[in-house]
Design a protein around this motif. Structure first.
Motif, PDB file in Angstrom:
ATOM      1  N   LEU A 146       0.868  -1.180   0.000  1.00  0.00           N
ATOM      2  CA  LEU A 146       0.000   0.000   0.000  1.00  0.00           C
ATOM      3  C   LEU A 146       0.899   1.224   0.000  1.00  0.00           C
ATOM      4  N   ASN A 147       0.537   2.237  -0.829  1.00  0.00           N
ATOM      5  CA  ASN A 147       1.181   3.535  -0.611  1.00  0.00           C
ATOM      6  C   ASN A 147       0.151   4.644  -0.505  1.00  0.00           C
ATOM      7  N   ASP A 148       0.198   5.668  -1.302  1.00  0.00           N
ATOM      8  CA  ASP A 148      -0.550   6.901  -1.021  1.00  0.00           C
ATOM      9  C   ASP A 148      -2.049   6.719  -0.764  1.00  0.00           C
ATOM     10  N   PRO A 149      -2.587   7.543   0.139  1.00  0.00           N
ATOM     11  CA  PRO A 149      -4.048   7.699   0.223  1.00  0.00           C
ATOM     12  C   PRO A 149      -4.530   8.423  -1.028  1.00  0.00           C
TER      13      PRO A 149
ATOM     14  N   TYR B  31      -6.696   3.763  -2.035  1.00  0.00           N
ATOM     15  CA  TYR B  31      -5.252   3.733  -1.781  1.00  0.00           C
ATOM     16  C   TYR B  31      -4.497   3.092  -2.931  1.00  0.00           C
ATOM     17  N   GLN B  32      -3.280   3.526  -3.113  1.00  0.00           N
ATOM     18  CA  GLN B  32      -2.373   2.935  -4.095  1.00  0.00           C
ATOM     19  C   GLN B  32      -2.052   1.527  -3.634  1.00  0.00           C
ATOM     20  N   TRP B  33      -2.261   0.561  -4.533  1.00  0.00           N
ATOM     21  CA  TRP B  33      -2.117  -0.819  -4.113  1.00  0.00           C
ATOM     22  C   TRP B  33      -1.449  -1.673  -5.189  1.00  0.00           C
TER      23      TRP B  33
ATOM     24  N   ALA C 290       2.590  -1.742 -11.128  1.00  0.00           N
ATOM     25  CA  ALA C 290       1.386  -1.225 -11.779  1.00  0.00           C
ATOM     26  C   ALA C 290       0.257  -1.160 -10.739  1.00  0.00           C
ATOM     27  N   LYS C 291       0.053   0.020 -10.206  1.00  0.00           N
ATOM     28  CA  LYS C 291      -0.861   0.155  -9.066  1.00  0.00           C
ATOM     29  C   LYS C 291      -2.333   0.073  -9.433  1.00  0.00           C
ATOM     30  N   PHE C 292      -3.080  -0.533  -8.504  1.00  0.00           N
ATOM     31  CA  PHE C 292      -4.544  -0.523  -8.494  1.00  0.00           C
ATOM     32  C   PHE C 292      -4.982   0.559  -7.502  1.00  0.00           C
TER      33      PHE C 292
ATOM     34  N   CYS D 241      -2.496   2.824 -12.157  1.00  0.00           N
ATOM     35  CA  CYS D 241      -3.464   3.876 -11.879  1.00  0.00           C
ATOM     36  C   CYS D 241      -2.872   4.637 -10.704  1.00  0.00           C
ATOM     37  N   TYR D 242      -2.093   5.647 -11.019  1.00  0.00           N
ATOM     38  CA  TYR D 242      -1.366   6.369  -9.981  1.00  0.00           C
ATOM     39  C   TYR D 242      -2.286   7.306  -9.187  1.00  0.00           C
ATOM     40  N   SER D 243      -1.684   8.052  -8.273  1.00  0.00           N
ATOM     41  CA  SER D 243      -2.474   8.789  -7.283  1.00  0.00           C
ATOM     42  C   SER D 243      -3.390   9.848  -7.873  1.00  0.00           C
ATOM     43  N   GLY D 244      -4.424  10.161  -7.107  1.00  0.00           N
ATOM     44  CA  GLY D 244      -5.378  11.172  -7.521  1.00  0.00           C
ATOM     45  C   GLY D 244      -6.421  11.407  -6.447  1.00  0.00           C
TER      46      GLY D 244
ATOM     47  N   PHE E  50       4.523  14.185 -14.169  1.00  0.00           N
ATOM     48  CA  PHE E  50       3.390  15.110 -14.069  1.00  0.00           C
ATOM     49  C   PHE E  50       2.238  14.259 -13.561  1.00  0.00           C
ATOM     50  N   ARG E  51       1.942  14.359 -12.267  1.00  0.00           N
ATOM     51  CA  ARG E  51       0.968  13.395 -11.715  1.00  0.00           C
ATOM     52  C   ARG E  51       0.310  13.872 -10.422  1.00  0.00           C
ATOM     53  N   ASP E  52      -0.617  13.053  -9.956  1.00  0.00           N
ATOM     54  CA  ASP E  52      -1.304  13.203  -8.666  1.00  0.00           C
ATOM     55  C   ASP E  52      -2.278  14.394  -8.648  1.00  0.00           C
ATOM     56  N   PRO E  53      -3.254  14.422  -9.574  1.00  0.00           N
ATOM     57  CA  PRO E  53      -4.201  15.532  -9.635  1.00  0.00           C
ATOM     58  C   PRO E  53      -5.092  15.609  -8.400  1.00  0.00           C
TER      59      PRO E  53
ATOM     60  N   TRP F 176       7.948  17.542  -7.377  1.00  0.00           N
ATOM     61  CA  TRP F 176       6.973  17.695  -6.294  1.00  0.00           C
ATOM     62  C   TRP F 176       5.844  16.710  -6.531  1.00  0.00           C
ATOM     63  N   GLU F 177       5.635  15.816  -5.564  1.00  0.00           N
ATOM     64  CA  GLU F 177       4.541  14.851  -5.691  1.00  0.00           C
ATOM     65  C   GLU F 177       3.361  15.274  -4.814  1.00  0.00           C
ATOM     66  N   CYS F 178       2.206  14.764  -5.178  1.00  0.00           N
ATOM     67  CA  CYS F 178       1.001  14.849  -4.340  1.00  0.00           C
ATOM     68  C   CYS F 178       0.695  16.227  -3.750  1.00  0.00           C
TER      69      CYS F 178
ATOM     70  N   PHE G 118       6.515   8.955   6.807  1.00  0.00           N
ATOM     71  CA  PHE G 118       5.312   9.754   6.550  1.00  0.00           C
ATOM     72  C   PHE G 118       5.475  10.367   5.176  1.00  0.00           C
ATOM     73  N   TYR G 119       4.449  10.221   4.317  1.00  0.00           N
ATOM     74  CA  TYR G 119       4.597  10.744   2.959  1.00  0.00           C
ATOM     75  C   TYR G 119       3.232  10.876   2.279  1.00  0.00           C
ATOM     76  N   ALA G 120       3.210  11.710   1.246  1.00  0.00           N
ATOM     77  CA  ALA G 120       2.087  11.813   0.310  1.00  0.00           C
ATOM     78  C   ALA G 120       0.716  11.962   0.973  1.00  0.00           C
TER      79      ALA G 120
ATOM     80  N   GLY H 198      -2.238  10.265   5.846  1.00  0.00           N
ATOM     81  CA  GLY H 198      -0.927  10.209   5.212  1.00  0.00           C
ATOM     82  C   GLY H 198      -0.566   8.753   4.995  1.00  0.00           C
ATOM     83  N   TRP H 199       0.409   8.541   4.177  1.00  0.00           N
ATOM     84  CA  TRP H 199       0.973   7.207   4.016  1.00  0.00           C
ATOM     85  C   TRP H 199       1.988   7.006   5.130  1.00  0.00           C
ATOM     86  N   LEU H 200       1.777   5.969   5.939  1.00  0.00           N
ATOM     87  CA  LEU H 200       2.721   5.662   7.025  1.00  0.00           C
ATOM     88  C   LEU H 200       3.849   4.822   6.410  1.00  0.00           C
TER      89      LEU H 200
HETATM   90  C1  FRU Z   1       3.989   9.041  -4.223  1.00  0.00           C
HETATM   91  C2  FRU Z   1       3.852   8.469  -5.627  1.00  0.00           C
HETATM   92  C3  FRU Z   1       2.985   9.351  -6.505  1.00  0.00           C
HETATM   93  C4  FRU Z   1       2.490   8.386  -7.538  1.00  0.00           C
HETATM   94  C5  FRU Z   1       2.287   7.138  -6.715  1.00  0.00           C
HETATM   95  C6  FRU Z   1       2.548   5.865  -7.446  1.00  0.00           C
HETATM   96  O1  FRU Z   1       4.314   8.058  -3.289  1.00  0.00           O
HETATM   97  O2  FRU Z   1       5.116   8.288  -6.214  1.00  0.00           O
HETATM   98  O3  FRU Z   1       3.643  10.466  -7.052  1.00  0.00           O
HETATM   99  O4  FRU Z   1       1.308   8.807  -8.136  1.00  0.00           O
HETATM  100  O5  FRU Z   1       3.168   7.241  -5.617  1.00  0.00           O
HETATM  101  O6  FRU Z   1       2.203   4.772  -6.648  1.00  0.00           O
END
Ligand code: FRU
Length: 482
Positions: free
Chosen positions: A41-44, A58-60, A69-71, A101-104, A160-163, A219-221, A281-283, A298-300
């Motif tokens: 698991l990563n970003d909320p 969540y990024q999975w 390749a995230k779900f 399917c990256y963050s959003g 260029f991501r994470d709208p 810069w992410e997220c 702690f991130y994103a 946050g992502w722990l």
């Molecule tokens: C942040 C990040 C985002 C991206 C996602 C991919 O942790 O790198 O920028 O959309 O994770 O999982």
């Protein structure tokens, strides 16, 4: 749903089934934090209260305890405490998101839920492409990908991501995490009147926009919102060098307070402040709920840094979400506190009023174990060093002389090196600490500072002790959490 989509979902569910008993047998599974059922698991993502229900995606990566390749996994809750896990929301099944399917984020409009995410695509030479994709949902549980609504604007690399999307007056706005062609981090702003057609307004913040010098290569997220009469831009910059106590982790998450000029697409802001002083702690991502609260998950965890060393990977899972937190701005500073609803988890309360701590290590009945919350309030300013030992694994130290709070832990890489993170605190008034089976979150001085980390203590180590260099009167309160 396409065949490809069905296949991917089936394969993911299969993975959950196959490893369920192994994953669940891990004593480091958390008691009251959100985790992946298997994998990484990563970003909320897509945090929203929709028709009275909180949705958190969540990024999975279900297939590995590595990135890929995230779900979008999907949790819901009515109270931010009891969560239900649902079917996969998004699978990387299309040409525009085949590598993830990256963050959003999510927004409600005319009763529908709309998701925006980044379609990550890599070609056979590993060249990256990124697309911002729109998804519609009538009910918040079934999702219809509408396809690409934003192609890469000029002036940026494919990072260029994470709208993150919100509505203001007659327009919708989208802020995107970006790298401009000079390889510096930027926050890009786009505008739309219908959620489908988007116009790029420019980089509102970043290196050489306004007065900011170089500030990382990406810069992410990003997340931009108003709170308590201020405007806050949260982001996760990559590429900052450590500076004294600051920027000690591989990547940071923090905020600027400033003023958004929508006419000129500019965010004038002050200094960057790290949101968390701990190790993982991130994103983070926020949303506003129907009580007008600005809530954050946050992502722990952290990307890339020593992920292969977390002991949970033997049990086929890795990472978790932080507790849900409420944000406030006071005197130009962002405060974070665990949401009020978490008090529902409290059981077996113990209260010690006017206890005097001294240089003997003291333990207190009812303040020990794996899953608990305790609150330490100082009746007077501590004049000597304060030390709290937790499970022989994590230590909080406060030095009034150095005006510094330290969290140290035993490294999970080798099980012996002591690692430290610090933060300046001129006067320590209170600490509120949440321990879960393998995590710690420390809220200092009513949420003025937070330390978040994973810890992996031995099973039989359950004790917590307190001492102070000089006799100090305190109040202690604790609860078992379940
Ligand atoms: C942040 C990040 C985002 C991206 C996602 C991919 O942790 O790198 O920028 O959309 O994770 O999982």
């Amino acid at each position: 749903m396409s065949d490809r989509d069905k296949q991917l979902r089936e394969a993911a569910y299969q993975e959950v089934e196959t490893h369920k008993s192994l994953v669940e047998s891990d004593r480091f599974r958390l008691g009251y934090h959100l985790m992946p059922p298997v994998g990484l698991l990563n970003d909320p993502n897509g945090f929203i209260q929709y028709k009275g229900v909180y949705h958190l995606f969540y990024q999975w990566n279900p297939f590995k305890t590595e990135h890929g390749a995230k779900f979008w996994g999907h949790y819901t809750s009515r109270d931010l405490v009891n969560w239900e896990h649902h079917e996969i929301a998004l699978a990387p099944s299309d040409w525009f998101d085949k590598n993830g399917c990256y963050s959003g984020s999510a927004i409600e409009h005319n009763g529908k839920m709309y998701l925006f995410y980044t379609g990550n695509v890599k070609d056979e030479h590993n060249n990256r492409e990124s697309y911002q994709v729109l998804v519609e949902s009538e009910d918040g549980f079934t999702f219809d990908k509408k396809g690409v609504v934003v192609e890469l604007p000029e002036g940026y690399t494919a990072h260029f991501r994470d709208p993150k999307v919100w509505k203001r007056d007659d327009y919708f706005y989208m802020i995107v995490g970006a790298q401009s062609e000079d390889l510096t981090g930027k926050a890009a702003l786009l505008r739309s009147s219908d959620l489908y057609k988007w116009e790029h307004l420019g980089a509102i913040a970043g290196a050489h926009v306004g007065s900011l010098e170089d500030f990382g290569y990406m810069w992410e997220c990003p997340d931009l919102f108003e709170l308590d009469g201020e405007e806050v831009l949260i982001l996760s910059p990559q590429g900052l060098e450590p500076e004294g106590m600051l920027y000690q982790n591989i990547y940071q998450a923090g905020y600027f307070i400033g003023k958004m000029d929508y006419e000129n697409a500019r965010f004038d802001h002050g200094e960057f402040v790290e949101m968390d002083r701990g190790f993982e702690f991130y994103a983070p991502q926020t949303t506003e709920d129907d009580q007008g609260r600005r809530l954050l998950f946050g992502w722990l965890g952290l990307p890339e840094e020593r992920e292969e060393d977390h002991p949970t990977i033997e049990y086929k899972w890795i990472h978790a979400m932080t507790l849900p937190r409420e944000l406030r701005v006071k005197d130009g500073k962002l405060y974070q506190l665990p949401v009020e609803e978490l008090k529902k988890l409290r059981h077996a309360e113990v209260i010690y009023q006017n206890v005097v701590l001294n240089e003997e290590e003291q333990a207190f009945a009812g303040i020990d174990g794996e899953r608990l919350e305790y609150e330490l309030t100082f009746n007077e300013n501590p004049s000597g060093e304060v030390t709290i030992q937790m499970r022989n694994h994590a230590t909080i130290t406060y030095s009034p002389e150095k005006e510094r709070l330290t969290l140290s832990r035993i490294s999970f890489v080798d099980g012996k090196t002591i690692e430290e993170r610090h933060c300046e605190i001129s006067e320590l008034k209170n600490l509120r600490v949440f321990l879960d089976s393998s995590s710690i979150e420390i809220f200092v001085n009513d949420g003025a500072e937070v330390f978040t980390a994973r810890i992996y203590p031995d099973e039989n180590e359950k004790n917590i002790t307190f001492k102070t260099g000089q006799p100090t009167s305190v109040q202690l309160q604790a609860w078992m959490l379940y």
